[in-house]
Design an enzyme around this catalytic site. Structure first.
Site, PDB file in Angstrom:
ATOM      1  N   HIS A 155       2.156   1.879  -3.186  1.00  0.00           N
ATOM      2  CA  HIS A 155       1.228   2.816  -3.817  1.00  0.00           C
ATOM      3  C   HIS A 155       1.750   4.245  -3.812  1.00  0.00           C
ATOM      4  O   HIS A 155       0.993   5.178  -4.063  1.00  0.00           O
ATOM      5  CB  HIS A 155      -0.137   2.753  -3.125  1.00  0.00           C
ATOM      6  CG  HIS A 155      -0.840   1.446  -3.301  1.00  0.00           C
ATOM      7  ND1 HIS A 155      -2.107   1.210  -2.808  1.00  0.00           N
ATOM      8  CD2 HIS A 155      -0.452   0.293  -3.917  1.00  0.00           C
ATOM      9  CE1 HIS A 155      -2.467  -0.043  -3.110  1.00  0.00           C
ATOM     10  NE2 HIS A 155      -1.481  -0.609  -3.775  1.00  0.00           N
TER      11      HIS A 155
ATOM     12  N   ASP B  96       0.861  -1.181   0.000  1.00  0.00           N
ATOM     13  CA  ASP B  96       0.000   0.000   0.000  1.00  0.00           C
ATOM     14  C   ASP B  96       0.899   1.234   0.000  1.00  0.00           C
ATOM     15  O   ASP B  96       2.040   1.164  -0.464  1.00  0.00           O
ATOM     16  CB  ASP B  96      -0.953  -0.021   1.199  1.00  0.00           C
ATOM     17  CG  ASP B  96      -2.284   0.662   0.904  1.00  0.00           C
ATOM     18  OD1 ASP B  96      -2.254   1.872   0.594  1.00  0.00           O
ATOM     19  OD2 ASP B  96      -3.340   0.019   0.981  1.00  0.00           O
TER      20      ASP B  96
END
Length: 439
Positions: free
Chosen positions: A288, A265
Site C-alpha cells: 500500500h 499493506d
C-alpha cells in the site's frame, strides 16, 4: 617559536583526549569487528560452536583484554526438531542479559527453530548484545497457544542491541490470515500478532534479516530512540491482510535504509509520536506504499514531524507516498520531504487524504482534523495506473498548508499521456516542471 610550541602543546593536551573519548561507539565497534577475534568468532557462530577462546589474538598480534562471551541457543536445549524451542531461547537471553561486556546470542545456520510467543526483556547488564540469527526462526502454528494475541517476538527495554545474521524470521501467517475479517467479513475483527516488536529500545540496530509471512505486521518499533534498520527483506503475499512491513510508532531518530518490502499493506507506516525519521533506498511493492498515518482515529491527538523519504522505488502499489488522517483528530503532521522517488504503475502516486476511513460503515463528518503542513514533493517521476496521479483531499476547516511540488512528472500508464490532479482545500506552491498540476 617557543610561544608556538606552547600553544600547540596546550591544543594537544586540551582537545585530543576529548576527541578520543567522543569517538562514536559504532566506529569503535567496527574496529573490533574487523579484528581476527571477530572473524574467528563469527565463523564459529555460524557452525554452532561455542566461543570462549581468550587466547585468540587480533591482527596486530596482541591478545584482547577480554573476549566477548557467546551463548548458543543449542547449548541451552534448543533442538530445532519441530518442537517448541522457546525456553531454550529464553535461557540463552537471560544468560546474556545478566552478563557484562559484549555478548552474543547465536542461533546457528541450517537450523529451523519453532518459537511460541516470547519476550526478551531488559534492562541488561551487558554493554552490547548482538543477537546473531543465522538459521530460521518460525512461529508456533497453534493460535490458541498465544496468551496475548498481538505479539509474537518482543524485545522490551533493551539498550545497545543488535539483531543481525542473514537468517529468517517466519510468522507462519497463512494460519492467521483466513481468520481476518478483511478476508472473511463474516468473522469478528480480531487482532493477530506482530511478528517482531521492539519496545523502548535505545541504540538499536536491526540488519541483514529476512522477515516473512507475518501474522499481521512484520516489524514494529514502538517508543524507541536511535534506531537503524538496514538491509532488510520483508515479504508476504499481496493479499495478506494488515501485513505492514515496517511500522514506526512513537520513535525518534530512526534510519530505515537499503531494504526491500513486499507485503499486503503499507511497506512503511509512520504514526503518532514519531520524529526524525529517514527512509532511504527503499524498494516497495506489492503493498500500500509508504504512509504517514493513519493519524487521529477516534478523535485522538497525533503528532509526526521531520520525516524524509528519498531514493525510493514503488512498484505496482495501491498508493505511492501517502499522508492519511481521520476526521475529528487533532495535532499535526509537518516538515515532511518525499524526494528522488520512482513510481512504476502505482495507483495513487501522491496522495494526502484528511478524510481517511478504514471501516465498513461510513465515518461521520467532523470539523476538526490533524493539520498537514510543510510537505515537499521533489524529483518524483513515473507512471500512474489511473488517470489521477496526484490527489489532495484536505479538510475544509483545517486545509493543507505549505505543500510544495518541484520537478514532478507522472504520466498515465494506461494512456502513456499526461495524468491529472485532483486537489481540494490545499495551499500549493510549484517550482520547476510539475505535471500534473492542480487546477
Amino acid at each position: 617559536m617557543y610561544e608556538k610550541i606552547i600553544i600547540l602543546s596546550v591544543f594537544l593536551l586540551t582537545f585530543l583526549p576529548s576527541c578520543f573519548s567522543s569517538y562514536p561507539f559504532n566506529h569503535r565497534d567496527d574496529l573490533f569487528m574487523s579484528s581476527n577475534v571477530y572473524y574467528e568468532t563469527n565463523r564459529q557462530h555460524q557452525h554452532g560452536h561455542n566461543t570462549r577462546n581468550s587466547h585468540l589474538k587480533n591482527r596486530h598480534g596482541y591478545a584482547p583484554r577480554s573476549s566477548p562471551r557467546s551463548f548458543n541457543v543449542n547449548t541451552f536445549g534448543a533442538k530445532a526438531n519441530g518442537n517448541d524451542d522457546s525456553k531454550a531461547f529464553m535461557k540463552a537471553w537471560e544468560a546474556a542479559c545478566s552478563s557484562t561486556g559484549i555478548v552474543y546470542i547465536v542461533a546457528p545456520k541450517n537450523r529451523d527453530y519453532m518459537l511460541k510467543a516470547v519476550t526478551f526483556s531488559g534492562p541488561c547488564k551487558s554493554s552490547l548484545i548482538i543477537f546473531k540469527i543465522y538459521g530460521r526462526i518460525e512461529a508456533w502454528e497453534n493460535p490458541s497457544d498465544y496468551k496475548e494475541r498481538r505479539h509474537w517476538i518482543v524485545f522490551e527495554n533493551v539498550n545497545n542491541l543488535r539483531v543481525e545474521g542473514g537468517g529468517r524470521i517466519d510468522g507462519n501467517g497463512h494460519i492467521w490470515w483466513p481468520k481476518s475479517c478483511k478476508i472473511n467479513p463474516q468473522l469478528p475483527c480480531l487482532g493477530a500478532p506482530t511478528a517482531v516488536t521492539f519496545v523502548e529500545c535505545n541504540n538499536l540496530r536491526v540488519s541483514n534479516i529476512r522477515l516473512e509471512n507475518a501474522q499481521q505486521m512484520h516489524l514494529t518499533f514502538q517508543d524507541c530512540k536511535n534506531v537503524k534498520a538496514l538491509n532488510l527483506m520483508v515479504t508476504s503475499p499481496a493479499d495478506s491482510p494488515n501485513t505492514d512491513g515496517i511500522h514506526v510508532s512513537g520513535t525518534q531518530n530512526i534510519l530505515i535504509q537499503d531494504s526491500i518490502v513486499r507485503t499486503g499493506d503499507d511497506c512503511i507506516s509512520i504514526v503518532s509520536g514519531s520524529e526524525n525519521v529517514r527512509a532511504t533506498g527503499i524498494t516497495c511493492g506489492p503493498g500500500h506504499g509508504i504512509s504517514i498515518g493513519s493519524l487521529g482515529e477516534d478523535n485522538s491527538e497525533a503528532y509526526v514531524s521531520n520525516v524524509v523519504v528519498n531514493k525510493a522505488t514503488l512498484i505496482g502499489t495501491t498508493n505511492g507516498v501517502r499522508i492519511k488522517t481521520w476526521q475529528g483528530g487533532h495535532g499535526m503532521a509537518k516538515n515532511i520531504i518525499f524526494q528522488d522517488i520512482i513510481m512504476k504503475n502505482v495507483t495513487n502516486p501522491i496522495i494526502i487524504n484528511q478524510d481517511y476511513c478504514d471501516r465498513v460503515e461510513a465515518c461521520p463528518e467532523q470539523k476538526s482534523a490533524v493539520q498537514v503542513s510543510n510537505v515537499l514533493y521533489k524529483n518524483i517521476q513515473g507512471t500512474s495506473s489511473r488517470p489521477i496521479a496526484v490527489k489532495f483531499v484536505c479538510s475544509k476547516n483545517i486545509p493543507c498548508r505549505g505543500i510544495s511540488m518541484q520537478n514532478v512528472k507522472l504520466v498515465d500508464q494506461t494512456q502513456q499521456d499526461v495524468s491529472k490532479a485532483s486537489c481540494s482545500n490545499v495551499k500549493l506552491d510549484t517550482r520547476g516542471n510539475v505535471s500534473p498540476l492542480c487546477t
